[in-house]
Design an enzyme around this catalytic site. Structure first.
Site, PDB file in Angstrom:
ATOM      1  N   ASP A 141     -22.111  32.682  13.109  1.00 19.07           N
ATOM      2  CA  ASP A 141     -20.946  32.846  12.455  1.00 19.07           C
ATOM      3  C   ASP A 141     -20.977  33.111  10.969  1.00 19.07           C
ATOM      4  O   ASP A 141     -21.890  32.381  10.368  1.00 19.07           O
ATOM      5  CB  ASP A 141     -19.799  31.973  12.404  1.00 19.07           C
ATOM      6  CG  ASP A 141     -19.321  31.371  13.970  1.00 19.07           C
ATOM      7  OD1 ASP A 141     -18.933  30.226  13.880  1.00 19.07           O
ATOM      8  OD2 ASP A 141     -19.419  32.358  14.708  1.00 19.07           O
ATOM      9  N   LEU A 162     -15.074  23.614   6.070  1.00 22.39           N
ATOM     10  CA  LEU A 162     -14.191  24.458   6.011  1.00 22.39           C
ATOM     11  C   LEU A 162     -13.695  25.015   7.332  1.00 22.39           C
ATOM     12  O   LEU A 162     -14.317  25.989   7.822  1.00 22.39           O
ATOM     13  CB  LEU A 162     -14.445  25.467   4.824  1.00 22.39           C
ATOM     14  CG  LEU A 162     -13.241  26.227   4.206  1.00 22.39           C
ATOM     15  CD1 LEU A 162     -12.532  27.178   5.087  1.00 22.39           C
ATOM     16  CD2 LEU A 162     -12.273  25.239   3.662  1.00 22.39           C
ATOM     17  N   ASP A 163     -12.679  24.340   7.850  1.00 24.62           N
ATOM     18  CA  ASP A 163     -12.511  24.876   9.275  1.00 24.62           C
ATOM     19  C   ASP A 163     -11.273  25.768   9.171  1.00 24.62           C
ATOM     20  O   ASP A 163     -10.396  25.656   8.245  1.00 24.62           O
ATOM     21  CB  ASP A 163     -11.938  23.407  10.136  1.00 24.62           C
ATOM     22  CG  ASP A 163     -11.312  24.232  11.296  1.00 24.62           C
ATOM     23  OD1 ASP A 163      -9.888  24.003  11.514  1.00 24.62           O
ATOM     24  OD2 ASP A 163     -11.957  24.531  12.094  1.00 24.62           O
ATOM     25  N   ASP A 167     -16.910  28.463   2.478  1.00 26.81           N
ATOM     26  CA  ASP A 167     -17.617  27.534   3.473  1.00 26.81           C
ATOM     27  C   ASP A 167     -18.755  26.812   2.679  1.00 26.81           C
ATOM     28  O   ASP A 167     -18.858  25.435   2.884  1.00 26.81           O
ATOM     29  CB  ASP A 167     -18.119  28.389   4.645  1.00 26.81           C
ATOM     30  CG  ASP A 167     -17.133  28.870   5.530  1.00 26.81           C
ATOM     31  OD1 ASP A 167     -17.347  30.238   6.121  1.00 26.81           O
ATOM     32  OD2 ASP A 167     -16.435  28.161   6.188  1.00 26.81           O
ATOM     33  N   ASP A 225     -17.322  19.559   9.343  1.00 28.42           N
ATOM     34  CA  ASP A 225     -16.944  21.078   9.400  1.00 28.42           C
ATOM     35  C   ASP A 225     -16.305  21.210   7.955  1.00 28.42           C
ATOM     36  O   ASP A 225     -15.417  21.099   7.666  1.00 28.42           O
ATOM     37  CB  ASP A 225     -15.947  21.511  10.716  1.00 28.42           C
ATOM     38  CG  ASP A 225     -15.880  22.904  10.395  1.00 28.42           C
ATOM     39  OD1 ASP A 225     -14.870  23.522  11.151  1.00 28.42           O
ATOM     40  OD2 ASP A 225     -16.100  23.480   9.364  1.00 28.42           O
ATOM     41  N   GLU A 230     -21.553  21.900   9.610  1.00 25.16           N
ATOM     42  CA  GLU A 230     -21.716  23.165  10.399  1.00 25.16           C
ATOM     43  C   GLU A 230     -22.296  24.144   9.536  1.00 25.16           C
ATOM     44  O   GLU A 230     -22.679  25.100  10.234  1.00 25.16           O
ATOM     45  CB  GLU A 230     -20.079  23.382  10.550  1.00 25.16           C
ATOM     46  CG  GLU A 230     -20.185  24.818  11.352  1.00 25.16           C
ATOM     47  CD  GLU A 230     -18.600  25.412  11.413  1.00 25.16           C
ATOM     48  OE1 GLU A 230     -18.222  25.749  12.584  1.00 25.16           O
ATOM     49  OE2 GLU A 230     -17.739  25.146  10.593  1.00 25.16           O
ATOM     50  N   GLU A 231     -22.490  23.969   8.238  1.00 22.63           N
ATOM     51  CA  GLU A 231     -22.986  25.033   7.551  1.00 22.63           C
ATOM     52  C   GLU A 231     -24.456  24.870   7.285  1.00 22.63           C
ATOM     53  O   GLU A 231     -25.047  25.563   6.252  1.00 22.63           O
ATOM     54  CB  GLU A 231     -22.198  25.180   6.248  1.00 22.63           C
ATOM     55  CG  GLU A 231     -20.724  25.272   6.148  1.00 22.63           C
ATOM     56  CD  GLU A 231     -20.497  26.460   7.125  1.00 22.63           C
ATOM     57  OE1 GLU A 231     -19.399  26.515   7.686  1.00 22.63           O
ATOM     58  OE2 GLU A 231     -21.426  27.409   7.081  1.00 22.63           O
ATOM     59  N   GLU A 235     -15.983  18.644  15.074  1.00 27.12           N
ATOM     60  CA  GLU A 235     -14.750  19.153  15.296  1.00 27.12           C
ATOM     61  C   GLU A 235     -13.957  18.333  16.529  1.00 27.12           C
ATOM     62  O   GLU A 235     -12.960  17.621  16.219  1.00 27.12           O
ATOM     63  CB  GLU A 235     -14.686  20.799  15.713  1.00 27.12           C
ATOM     64  CG  GLU A 235     -15.195  21.405  14.644  1.00 27.12           C
ATOM     65  CD  GLU A 235     -15.368  23.249  14.754  1.00 27.12           C
ATOM     66  OE1 GLU A 235     -14.585  23.905  14.096  1.00 27.12           O
ATOM     67  OE2 GLU A 235     -15.795  23.584  15.761  1.00 27.12           O
TER      68      GLU A 235
HETATM   69  P1  AFP Z   1     -13.472  29.688  11.739  1.00 28.30           P
HETATM   70  O1  AFP Z   1     -13.678  28.725  10.949  1.00 28.30           O
HETATM   71  O2  AFP Z   1     -14.628  30.732  11.959  1.00 28.30           O
HETATM   72  O3  AFP Z   1     -12.191  30.574  11.364  1.00 28.30           O
HETATM   73  O4  AFP Z   1     -12.931  29.349  13.146  1.00 28.30           O
HETATM   74  C1  AFP Z   1     -11.766  28.518  13.190  1.00 28.30           C
HETATM   75  C2  AFP Z   1     -11.909  27.535  14.649  1.00 28.30           C
HETATM   76  O5  AFP Z   1     -13.185  26.936  14.772  1.00 28.30           O
HETATM   77  C3  AFP Z   1     -10.811  26.658  14.798  1.00 28.30           C
HETATM   78  O6  AFP Z   1     -10.257  26.290  13.433  1.00 28.30           O
HETATM   79  C4  AFP Z   1      -9.910  27.531  15.458  1.00 28.30           C
HETATM   80  O7  AFP Z   1      -9.099  26.571  16.561  1.00 28.30           O
HETATM   81  C5  AFP Z   1     -10.581  28.342  16.445  1.00 28.30           C
HETATM   82  O8  AFP Z   1     -12.024  28.536  15.705  1.00 28.30           O
HETATM   83  C6  AFP Z   1      -9.926  29.710  16.295  1.00 28.30           C
HETATM   84  O9  AFP Z   1     -10.692  30.611  17.242  1.00 28.30           O
HETATM   85  P2  AFP Z   1     -10.416  32.097  17.570  1.00 28.30           P
HETATM   86  O10 AFP Z   1     -10.898  33.078  16.280  1.00 28.30           O
HETATM   87  O11 AFP Z   1     -11.475  32.550  18.649  1.00 28.30           O
HETATM   88  O12 AFP Z   1      -8.983  32.085  17.865  1.00 28.30           O
END
Ligand code: AFP
Length: 328
Positions: free
Chosen positions: A61, A110-111, A67, A108, A89-90, A271
């Site tokens: 990613d 920055l989620d 992040d 994680d 995660e990073e 997570e």
């Molecule tokens: P990011 O941190 O890359 O935005 O991902 C967010 C995540 O890990 C979680 O927070 C969400 O529920 C899920 O991914 C969203 O996934 P989609 O983009 O496939 O919907």
């Protein structure tokens, strides 16, 4: 002091070094996340928060500037706390901060980073274990061994949802005083709900049980479930989890047949396991569709896991759809 703990906080943790260490570590995390929430509050005034750094995390990613910055802020805070090991995660590998210290923290930082530039709620997820005599053994274990878990949400309020295994509490950052104060002492998830959260754009990649469940939800009152269902999907786990803790619902990020998504998208260590801990402690349930998330031993640091959590009844219903398929 970044957080004003309730009198009951960590009372179930054995008095002495471990309870003191846990309070100091959550204080450090609260201080770091208060700083991250201040950065988020500046949004585009802080140029480039959502900009790609050119780097990627272990899953490929693209890393966003926030992040990496959030990870640096959390690492610096944990260096001041009684923490031996930090997994993020990073970062590809575990960071040894001070092997003589009693705790191990996974995060994680920055989620929801795909939402950074859209002013949608994002957050930080964390999990805390009693450290073992080596870094890997401190994390390669079941989520049921966590002594504390939770997540911060950077949204209209900056909040902290947390458990130490004696119920789930919500703290909210008092913007005037800059301190997290207890807002909800004993969160309870509604046992039943007709609201689901899933990224429906992946419908044709889903496993049969998930596709069957969602199709029955879409049939509404005239379908086998006999009720109208509603849908929400923020794309930030912390935001969807916060809503479900407040008003019930079911969240699903199942495995699917896209390349690399056999075990879904979410990571077990930092997570799924901490979210499962707060959800269970609030009377809900969390599975991989079949088994309890907290019973699954971690095999590799950044391992993904299919995740289904929320109100007990719909989570059990999804389990029944998997059982039906296993009986075919
Ligand atoms: P990011 O941190 O890359 O935005 O991902 C967010 C995540 O890990 C979680 O927070 C969400 O529920 C899920 O991914 C969203 O996934 P989609 O983009 O496939 O919907």
């Amino acid at each position: 002091m970044a957080i004003n703990f309730s009198a009951a906080f960590a009372k179930n943790i054995q008095a002495g070094e471990m309870r003191v260490a846990l309070r100091e570590t959550v204080q450090a995390l609260a201080g770091a996340c208060k700083h991250i929430s201040q950065i988020c509050a500046h949004g585009p005034l802080e140029h480039g928060l959502g900009a790609k750094t050119g780097g990627a995390n272990t899953d490929g990613d693209a890393q966003k500037a926030l992040d990496v910055r959030s990870d640096e802020i959390i690492t610096a805070a944990l260096e001041t706390a009684p923490v031996a090991y930090y997994a993020s995660e990073e970062q590809d590998d575990i960071v040894t901060l001070d092997a003589s210290k009693p705790l191990a923290v996974a995060s994680d930082p920055l989620d929801g980073s795909s939402n950074i530039d859209t002013n949608v709620s994002i957050g930080t997820v964390f999990s805390i274990f009693a450290a073992k005599d080596d870094a890997r053994r401190s994390f390669l274990r079941r989520g049921s061994e966590q002594i504390c878990g939770g997540f911060f949400v950077y949204g209209p309020q900056t909040s902290l949802v947390i458990t130490t295994g004696a119920g789930t509490q919500t703290y909210v950052l008092d913007p005037g005083r800059g301190v997290f104060e207890l807002a909800i002492a004993d969160m309870k998830i509604a046992p039943a709900s007709t609201e689901y959260a899933i990224n429906a754009s992946n419908h044709h990649h889903w496993e049969t049980p998930i596709r069957a469940f969602i199709e029955d939800c879409l049939l509404g009152a005239s379908g086998p479930l006999g009720e109208k269902y509603n849908m929400r999907w923020v794309g930030s786990l912390v935001a969807d989890a916060g809503r479900i803790l407040s008003r019930g619902g079911i969240f699903m990020y199942p495995g699917d047949n896209r390349a690399g998504y056999r075990d879904g998208r979410l990571r077990l260590l930092y997570e799924a396991a901490p979210v499962a801990f707060v959800v269970e402690q609030a009377g809900g349930a969390a599975t991989d569709g079949k088994g309890r998330i907290l019973d699954i031993p971690l095999a590799s640091l950044h391992q993904r896991i299919p995740l289904v959590f929320g109100s007990k009844t719909p989570v059990q219903m999804v389990g029944d759809y998997y059982k039906k398929q296993d009986m075919l």
